[in-house]
Design a protein around this motif. Structure first.
Motif, PDB file in Angstrom:
ATOM      1  N   THR A  85       0.821  -1.205   0.000  1.00  0.00           N
ATOM      2  CA  THR A  85       0.000   0.000   0.000  1.00  0.00           C
ATOM      3  C   THR A  85       0.858   1.259   0.000  1.00  0.00           C
ATOM      4  OG1 THR A  85      -1.754  -1.182   1.181  1.00  0.00           O
ATOM      5  CG2 THR A  85      -1.834   1.227   1.218  1.00  0.00           C
ATOM      6  N   VAL A 157      -0.530  -6.061   7.827  1.00  0.00           N
ATOM      7  CA  VAL A 157      -1.591  -6.843   7.193  1.00  0.00           C
ATOM      8  C   VAL A 157      -2.345  -7.669   8.234  1.00  0.00           C
ATOM      9  CG1 VAL A 157      -0.547  -7.012   4.901  1.00  0.00           C
ATOM     10  CG2 VAL A 157       0.079  -8.680   6.640  1.00  0.00           C
ATOM     11  N   ARG A 180     -12.159  -4.913   7.679  1.00  0.00           N
ATOM     12  CA  ARG A 180     -11.631  -3.654   7.171  1.00  0.00           C
ATOM     13  C   ARG A 180     -12.304  -2.464   7.867  1.00  0.00           C
ATOM     14  NH1 ARG A 180      -7.176  -1.958   5.524  1.00  0.00           N
ATOM     15  NH2 ARG A 180      -7.603  -1.101   7.578  1.00  0.00           N
ATOM     16  N   GLY A 190      -2.563  -1.573   6.912  1.00  0.00           N
ATOM     17  CA  GLY A 190      -2.584  -1.205   5.507  1.00  0.00           C
ATOM     18  C   GLY A 190      -3.562  -2.015   4.690  1.00  0.00           C
ATOM     19  N   ARG A 191      -3.612  -3.337   4.971  1.00  0.00           N
ATOM     20  CA  ARG A 191      -4.481  -4.199   4.170  1.00  0.00           C
ATOM     21  C   ARG A 191      -5.077  -5.321   5.018  1.00  0.00           C
ATOM     22  NH1 ARG A 191      -0.937  -6.758  -0.153  1.00  0.00           N
ATOM     23  NH2 ARG A 191       0.686  -6.297   1.375  1.00  0.00           N
ATOM     24  N   ASP A 212      -7.653  -8.193  -1.686  1.00  0.00           N
ATOM     25  CA  ASP A 212      -7.024  -7.243  -0.777  1.00  0.00           C
ATOM     26  C   ASP A 212      -8.003  -6.107  -0.488  1.00  0.00           C
ATOM     27  OD1 ASP A 212      -4.905  -8.768  -2.063  1.00  0.00           O
ATOM     28  OD2 ASP A 212      -3.498  -7.362  -1.176  1.00  0.00           O
ATOM     29  N   SER A 214      -7.745  -2.504   1.163  1.00  0.00           N
ATOM     30  CA  SER A 214      -6.836  -1.481   1.661  1.00  0.00           C
ATOM     31  C   SER A 214      -7.588  -0.330   2.311  1.00  0.00           C
ATOM     32  CB  SER A 214      -5.979  -0.929   0.517  1.00  0.00           C
ATOM     33  OG  SER A 214      -5.060  -1.885   0.059  1.00  0.00           O
ATOM     34  N   ASP A 241      -7.930  -2.795  -5.598  1.00  0.00           N
ATOM     35  CA  ASP A 241      -7.963  -3.084  -4.169  1.00  0.00           C
ATOM     36  C   ASP A 241      -7.031  -2.159  -3.394  1.00  0.00           C
ATOM     37  OD1 ASP A 241      -9.716  -5.200  -4.640  1.00  0.00           O
ATOM     38  OD2 ASP A 241      -8.092  -6.655  -4.853  1.00  0.00           O
ATOM     39  N   ILE A 242      -5.825  -1.939  -3.915  1.00  0.00           N
ATOM     40  CA  ILE A 242      -4.828  -1.110  -3.228  1.00  0.00           C
ATOM     41  C   ILE A 242      -5.340   0.311  -3.026  1.00  0.00           C
ATOM     42  CG2 ILE A 242      -2.527  -0.094  -3.450  1.00  0.00           C
ATOM     43  CD1 ILE A 242      -1.751  -2.681  -4.990  1.00  0.00           C
TER      44      ILE A 242
END
Length: 391
Positions: A85, A157, A180, A190-191, A212, A214, A241-242
């Motif tokens: 990320t 993560v 999340r 971050g993820r 993922d 993020s 996703d990022i």
């Protein structure tokens, strides 16, 4: 100057330890160098023609003189951290002044208690681990109990592994979305990553259904600015996703490098106008984290073999930029990312071959792209194209 930029991130393909690498335990890391050294008679002919082995730190593998046809150099990360990320955000212009939280002792009870309430399932693990190792360790118990396997790494993560026959994919994805939402503030990792697997004890295999989740970027990125100015922003692979689906006009989710390369070539052949932004994740996910030097080399050779197709699909007013987001040296004892410089290779059909040496900031890429499209930026102008591309 260019109608379109094709930006390809070779996930984890670092080119040598940065000056502060020792602070991260990575002082001897050099992903590309060690892949070359670990594979006999290894060459990446097309990337080398673009200047790969002329990059500082890779001189010892430059065993013959070639005529380069690209702009080449290496980028020094300004952000704190060495995760996906952080690296991608800086590529897109957003420098992170502080690193995301990490959990070398596992996640605290306050996090895991809330996770149990939100997920409706218990958990196993809750510790730093290799993804393949923890599945082998806890996979049988997971299948017997239905409890989720939760683990982390040296990166920021929160990873959730589950067998696809025990936890259906949509349920796993929904659990990750709930995780999340709860992981924010001081626990804003971050993820969150969904890590589905199949098989039976002793022969488990992770599938290509990874997802993922993020944190949304903390400020505007070049993706937002391009979209606001009417340009296409095509996200291929895990880019959507990022960036938490922000600043993107079209997303193409892919399952592996071959799929990502095909999608990129197809998109180049289309009539898009703006940015094609691709992440090729196999280098990192399948080989770097598994300390597989030979597999990493084969993946690089495969990309190198497809590079002429990418170039052949380009139009005269296209620019190709190839870079990475961090390192993940498969030759070290660690299975985590490494704090490394990343390469920057640029190609267009009219170019003055130039060694840019070491450039400060992955955001050199965002500056160059936004300058090309005459979009004002609120960070230091580091565009590298002026006077280097023949009109």
């Amino acid at each position: 100057m260019f109608n379109r930029v094709i930006l390809i991130v070779l996930d984890s393909v670092g080119v040598g330890a940065m000056p502060d690498a020792a602070d991260y335990g990575d002082e001897n890391s050099n992903t590309i160098l060690h892949v070359y050294e670990g594979n006999e008679n290894f060459h990446l002919d097309n990337l080398e023609k673009m200047g790969l082995t002329y990059i500082q730190g890779l001189d010892e593998i430059k065993d013959y003189e070639i005529i380069t046809n690209g702009i080449y150099g290496r980028l020094m990360e300004m952000s704190k951290g060495k995760d996906t990320t952080t690296g991608h955000w800086e590529i897109a212009g957003l420098v992170s002044e502080s690193s995301f939280p990490t959990y070398p002792e596992g996640f605290p009870d306050e996090v895991m208690d809330e996770f149990v309430r939100e997920s409706g399932r218990g958990y196993l693990g809750n510790k730093p681990a290799s993804g393949t190792a923890i599945i082998e360790e806890l996979g049988r118990e997971h299948m017997e109990t239905g409890k989720l396997i939760v683990y982390t790494s040296a990166d920021s993560v929160f990873q959730i592994a589950a067998h696809e026959d025990i936890v259906p994919l949509e349920e796993l994805y929904d659990i990750c979305k709930k995780a999340r939402k709860m992981l924010k503030g001081k626990h804003g990792v971050g993820r969150v990553i969904a890590r589905p697997f199949t098989g039976s004890p002793g022969s488990f295999e992770r599938t290509e259904n990874r997802r993922d989740y993020s944190l949304p970027p903390t400020g505007k990125t070049m993706l937002d600015l391009l979209k606001e100015n009417g340009f296409d922003v095509v996200a291929i692979g895990k880019i959507e996703d990022i960036f938490a689906h922000v600043g993107i006009t079209k997303a193409l989710h892919t399952t592996n490098n071959a799929d990502g390369i095909e999608a990129t070539i197809d998109e180049i052949k289309s009539g898009s106008n703006g940015l094609i932004f691709t992440n090729l994740v196999d280098f990192d996910m399948l080989y770097g984290h598994r300390n597989n030097v030979q597999g990493y080399g084969e993946a690089l050779k495969y990309f190198d073999s497809r590079l002429p197709e990418i170039i052949a699909a380009m139009k005269d007013d296209d620019l190709l930029m190839i870079t990475a987001d961090h390192g993940c040296d498969p030759s070290t004892d660690s299975t985590d990312h490494s704090r490394e410089y990343v390469p920057l290779l640029c190609y267009t059909k009219n170019i003055i071959s130039t060694d840019m040496k070491t450039m400060k900031g992955f955001n050199t890429i965002a500056s160059t792209i936004l300058d090309n499209f005459n979009i004002e930026i609120d960070f230091e102008d580091k565009s590298i194209l002026r006077d280097l591309v023949r009109s």
